[in-house]
Each structure stands twice: as C-alpha cells, then as structure tokens.
Scaffold this motif. Structure first.
Motif, PDB file in Angstrom:
ATOM      1  N   GLN A  48       2.160   1.270  -3.901  1.00 21.02           N
ATOM      2  CA  GLN A  48       1.179   1.468  -4.957  1.00 21.02           C
ATOM      3  C   GLN A  48      -0.182   1.807  -4.381  1.00 21.02           C
ATOM      4  OE1 GLN A  48       1.502  -2.282  -6.884  1.00 21.02           O
ATOM      5  NE2 GLN A  48      -0.018  -3.270  -5.623  1.00 21.02           N
ATOM      6  N   ARG A  49      -0.974   2.469  -5.202  1.00 22.63           N
ATOM      7  CA  ARG A  49      -2.296   2.850  -4.768  1.00 22.63           C
ATOM      8  C   ARG A  49      -3.207   1.621  -4.821  1.00 22.63           C
ATOM      9  NH1 ARG A  49      -6.756   5.628  -7.774  1.00 22.63           N
ATOM     10  NH2 ARG A  49      -7.979   6.660  -6.152  1.00 22.63           N
ATOM     11  N   VAL A  50      -3.999   1.437  -3.778  1.00 23.06           N
ATOM     12  CA  VAL A  50      -4.891   0.280  -3.712  1.00 23.06           C
ATOM     13  C   VAL A  50      -6.314   0.797  -3.686  1.00 23.06           C
ATOM     14  CG1 VAL A  50      -5.605  -1.729  -2.363  1.00 23.06           C
ATOM     15  CG2 VAL A  50      -3.193  -1.061  -2.442  1.00 23.06           C
ATOM     16  N   GLU A  51      -7.148   0.296  -4.621  1.00 21.98           N
ATOM     17  CA  GLU A  51      -8.556   0.673  -4.649  1.00 21.98           C
ATOM     18  C   GLU A  51      -9.393  -0.497  -4.159  1.00 21.98           C
ATOM     19  OE1 GLU A  51      -9.793   1.872  -8.495  1.00 21.98           O
ATOM     20  OE2 GLU A  51      -8.248   3.379  -8.725  1.00 21.98           O
ATOM     21  N   GLN A  79     -15.111   1.379  -4.548  1.00 17.34           N
ATOM     22  CA  GLN A  79     -14.702   2.681  -5.050  1.00 17.34           C
ATOM     23  C   GLN A  79     -14.622   2.682  -6.573  1.00 17.34           C
ATOM     24  OE1 GLN A  79     -11.015   3.620  -3.102  1.00 17.34           O
ATOM     25  NE2 GLN A  79     -12.019   4.452  -1.299  1.00 17.34           N
ATOM     26  N   GLU A  96       0.822  -1.205   0.000  1.00 21.99           N
ATOM     27  CA  GLU A  96       0.000   0.000   0.000  1.00 21.99           C
ATOM     28  C   GLU A  96       0.861   1.262   0.000  1.00 21.99           C
ATOM     29  OE1 GLU A  96      -2.688  -0.493   3.281  1.00 21.99           O
ATOM     30  OE2 GLU A  96      -4.076  -1.696   2.088  1.00 21.99           O
ATOM     31  N   LYS A  97       2.041   1.191   0.564  1.00 29.12           N
ATOM     32  CA  LYS A  97       2.948   2.337   0.531  1.00 29.12           C
ATOM     33  C   LYS A  97       3.517   2.535  -0.866  1.00 29.12           C
ATOM     34  CE  LYS A  97       4.455   2.033   5.331  1.00 29.12           C
ATOM     35  NZ  LYS A  97       5.572   1.707   6.227  1.00 29.12           N
TER      36      LYS A  97
END
Length: 82
Positions: A73-76, A80, A70-71
């Motif tokens: 890469q962006r996690v969706e 959402q 999560e640090k």
C-alpha cells in the motif's frame, strides 16, 4: 616452669589461635560476598545483553513488516498531507 606460667602461655596461644581463626573467617566471608556480588553483575550484564538483542530483533521485524506494507500500500508521511 610453673603451672601458672604454662596456663598463661596456653591462654596466650589459644587467644592468638582464636584471633587468627576469626581474621581468616572474616576474610573468607568477605571473599564469598565479593564473589556473590560479582556473579550478580555478570547475571545483570547477561540480562541486559539478552534484552538488547530482543529489542534489536523486534526492530528488525518491525522494519521488515514496514517494507512489506509499503510494497502493498501507498504510505504518506505527515508532511506530504494537506
């Protein structure tokens, strides 16, 4: 005392002794079986404890990896999107 009376008393004593020995042997065997079963329960408890600790460690490792990802890469989440 006659010979027949002595033989009868000896037979009675032998029967009582054999009965007592049989009762003791059965009791001893039951105690051994009980102890064996109890040791099995203890081993099962230890295996369950080890498995639980391993699962907990795997969960902690998974959570640690997720934090790293999560640090980086962006996690969706699914709700959402779209």
């Amino acid at each position: 005392m006659s010979a027949a009376s002595r033989r009868a008393k000896a037979t009675l004593a032998a029967a009582i002794g054999l009965s007592a020995l049989t009762i003791w042997a059965v009791h001893f065997q039951q105690e051994q079986q009980h102890e064996t079963m109890y040791q099995g329960v203890l081993r099962d408890d230890e295996r369950r404890r080890e498995k639980r600790e391993k699962r907990e460690e795997e969960l902690r490792e998974s959570q640690r990896k997720r934090e790293i990802y999560e640090k980086v890469q962006r996690v969706e989440s699914d709700n959402q999107k779209g």
